[in-house]
Design an enzyme around this catalytic site. Structure first.
Site, PDB file in Angstrom:
ATOM      1  N   SER A   1       4.118  -3.235   5.152  1.00 48.35           N
ATOM      2  CA  SER A   1       4.445  -3.605   6.537  1.00 48.35           C
ATOM      3  C   SER A   1       4.637  -5.113   6.672  1.00 48.35           C
ATOM      4  O   SER A   1       4.982  -5.613   7.733  1.00 48.35           O
ATOM      5  CB  SER A   1       3.320  -3.152   7.473  1.00 48.35           C
ATOM      6  OG  SER A   1       2.099  -3.760   7.062  1.00 48.35           O
TER       7      SER A   1
ATOM      8  N   ASN B   1      10.741   1.143   3.704  1.00 43.51           N
ATOM      9  CA  ASN B   1       9.406   1.363   4.277  1.00 43.51           C
ATOM     10  C   ASN B   1       9.495   2.411   5.379  1.00 43.51           C
ATOM     11  O   ASN B   1      10.507   2.489   6.077  1.00 43.51           O
ATOM     12  CB  ASN B   1       8.835   0.052   4.841  1.00 43.51           C
ATOM     13  CG  ASN B   1       7.335   0.107   5.033  1.00 43.51           C
ATOM     14  OD1 ASN B   1       6.599   0.490   4.126  1.00 43.51           O
ATOM     15  ND2 ASN B   1       6.870  -0.253   6.205  1.00 43.51           N
TER      16      ASN B   1
ATOM     17  N   ALA C   1       0.798  -1.228   0.000  1.00 38.75           N
ATOM     18  CA  ALA C   1       0.000   0.000   0.000  1.00 38.75           C
ATOM     19  C   ALA C   1       0.829   1.275   0.000  1.00 38.75           C
ATOM     20  O   ALA C   1       0.428   2.288  -0.577  1.00 38.75           O
ATOM     21  CB  ALA C   1      -0.945   0.000   1.206  1.00 38.75           C
TER      22      ALA C   1
ATOM     23  N   ARG D   1      -7.067   0.744   5.402  1.00 35.23           N
ATOM     24  CA  ARG D   1      -7.048   0.474   6.850  1.00 35.23           C
ATOM     25  C   ARG D   1      -6.939   1.759   7.671  1.00 35.23           C
ATOM     26  O   ARG D   1      -7.200   1.762   8.861  1.00 35.23           O
ATOM     27  CB  ARG D   1      -5.874  -0.433   7.204  1.00 35.23           C
ATOM     28  CG  ARG D   1      -6.090  -1.869   6.808  1.00 35.23           C
ATOM     29  CD  ARG D   1      -4.900  -2.723   7.231  1.00 35.23           C
ATOM     30  NE  ARG D   1      -4.934  -3.973   6.528  1.00 35.23           N
ATOM     31  CZ  ARG D   1      -4.578  -4.119   5.264  1.00 35.23           C
ATOM     32  NH1 ARG D   1      -4.150  -3.092   4.577  1.00 35.23           N
ATOM     33  NH2 ARG D   1      -4.649  -5.281   4.682  1.00 35.23           N
TER      34      ARG D   1
ATOM     35  N   HIS E   1      -3.531  -9.522  -5.337  1.00 32.66           N
ATOM     36  CA  HIS E   1      -4.898  -9.303  -4.840  1.00 32.66           C
ATOM     37  C   HIS E   1      -5.853  -8.803  -5.918  1.00 32.66           C
ATOM     38  O   HIS E   1      -6.920  -8.288  -5.606  1.00 32.66           O
ATOM     39  CB  HIS E   1      -4.857  -8.329  -3.652  1.00 32.66           C
ATOM     40  CG  HIS E   1      -4.096  -8.878  -2.480  1.00 32.66           C
ATOM     41  ND1 HIS E   1      -3.349  -8.094  -1.616  1.00 32.66           N
ATOM     42  CD2 HIS E   1      -3.935 -10.157  -2.044  1.00 32.66           C
ATOM     43  CE1 HIS E   1      -2.787  -8.865  -0.698  1.00 32.66           C
ATOM     44  NE2 HIS E   1      -3.124 -10.113  -0.937  1.00 32.66           N
TER      45      HIS E   1
ATOM     46  N   ILE F   1       8.791   5.349  -0.065  1.00 28.31           N
ATOM     47  CA  ILE F   1       9.437   4.713  -1.218  1.00 28.31           C
ATOM     48  C   ILE F   1       9.529   5.631  -2.436  1.00 28.31           C
ATOM     49  O   ILE F   1      10.512   5.616  -3.162  1.00 28.31           O
ATOM     50  CB  ILE F   1       8.751   3.377  -1.564  1.00 28.31           C
ATOM     51  CG1 ILE F   1       9.497   2.701  -2.709  1.00 28.31           C
ATOM     52  CG2 ILE F   1       7.285   3.554  -1.910  1.00 28.31           C
ATOM     53  CD1 ILE F   1       9.428   1.225  -2.695  1.00 28.31           C
TER      54      ILE F   1
END
Length: 242
Positions: free
Chosen positions: A195, A217, A27, A39, A124, A235
């Site tokens: 993560s 990250n 993400a 989230r 996904h 990033i």
């Protein structure tokens, strides 16, 4: 700052030296293009929805409360104005130069392809693809956006479902096997903007046995201690300097 610049220099030299690099991202790669991580629950979210996002984005919820699913999906998952950022663009360039063999992404926004990447493994799925559950007729993302409630197939009237992997649904075995092969064969694996909390996707990292593991990250990840090079920064910002 000196340590950060040293890490950028080291990353540059790694990319120059190797030509079998694989990128594994999440993400954080898209947030810099203005796509919020679903989230990250904002105040507006609490006013509008009675369930947490992980519940709404589950197969059970999709089948039981499709109208509520699509209300959330259209509001929170579709960002068609988003443009590729420096990370997407650099990865596409590295592929063109023959250095990067594959992008393996947990994101569903299609921004890697929009930047020009050809070999993208979407663990996904993608919001850009939607299929009728009855006749499998393809519908683009604009069709979903411009309908109300549960989108119905223009051919047969059946329900149209996004080609995204919901919670409780399995990942595509062909994509998983290809991802494993690329990670296993890679000399350098760059993990970026993730993560590493979402399984089974995060477990794919275990198949890496190459020379250099790079982790980029903002927040700590479970793999930081294994990294040959660790850059704790956004990033897009890092890739803009390569």
């Amino acid at each position: 700052m000196e340590h950060y610049q040293k890490a950028i220099t080291e990353l540059k030299s790694l990319i120059e030296k190797y030509d079998n690099i694989v990128f594994f991202g999440g993400a954080g790669v898209s947030t810099e293009s203005g796509i919020p991580d679903f989230r990250s629950v904002d105040g507006l979210y609490h006013q509008q929805y009675d369930y947490p996002p992980e519940t709404i984005l589950s197969h059970t919820f999709y089948t039981r409360k499709p109208d509520e699913f699509y209300r959330f999906y259209r509001n929170k998952m579709l960002f068609l104005d988003a443009k590729p950022n420096a990370a997407h663009l650099k990865l596409a360039q590295l592929e063109q130069e023959g250095k990067l063999k594959a992008v393996i992404t947990q994101n569903i926004d299609g921004l890697h392809q929009a930047a020009g990447s050809k070999n993208v493994l979407e663990l996904h799925g993608s919001v850009l693809r939607n299929y009728c559950e009855n006749c499998a007729h393809f519908h683009d993302v604009h069709y979903i956006l411009n309908t109300n409630g549960v989108p119905k197939c223009e051919k047969c009237g059946g329900p149209v479902k996004p080609d995204v992997v919901l919670y409780e649904e399995g990942l595509d075995s062909n994509i998983i096997n290809n991802a494993i092969r690329y990670i296993h064969d890679a000399k350098v694996l760059i993990i970026g903007g993730t993560s590493l909390a979402v399984y089974p996707a995060a477990g794919l990292i275990d198949y890496f046995h190459g020379d250099k593991l790079v982790v980029i990250n903002k927040a700590p990840t479970p793999r930081d201690s294994h990294a040959d090079l660790l850059v704790q920064a956004p990033i897009g910002e890092v890739f803009a300097q390569l």
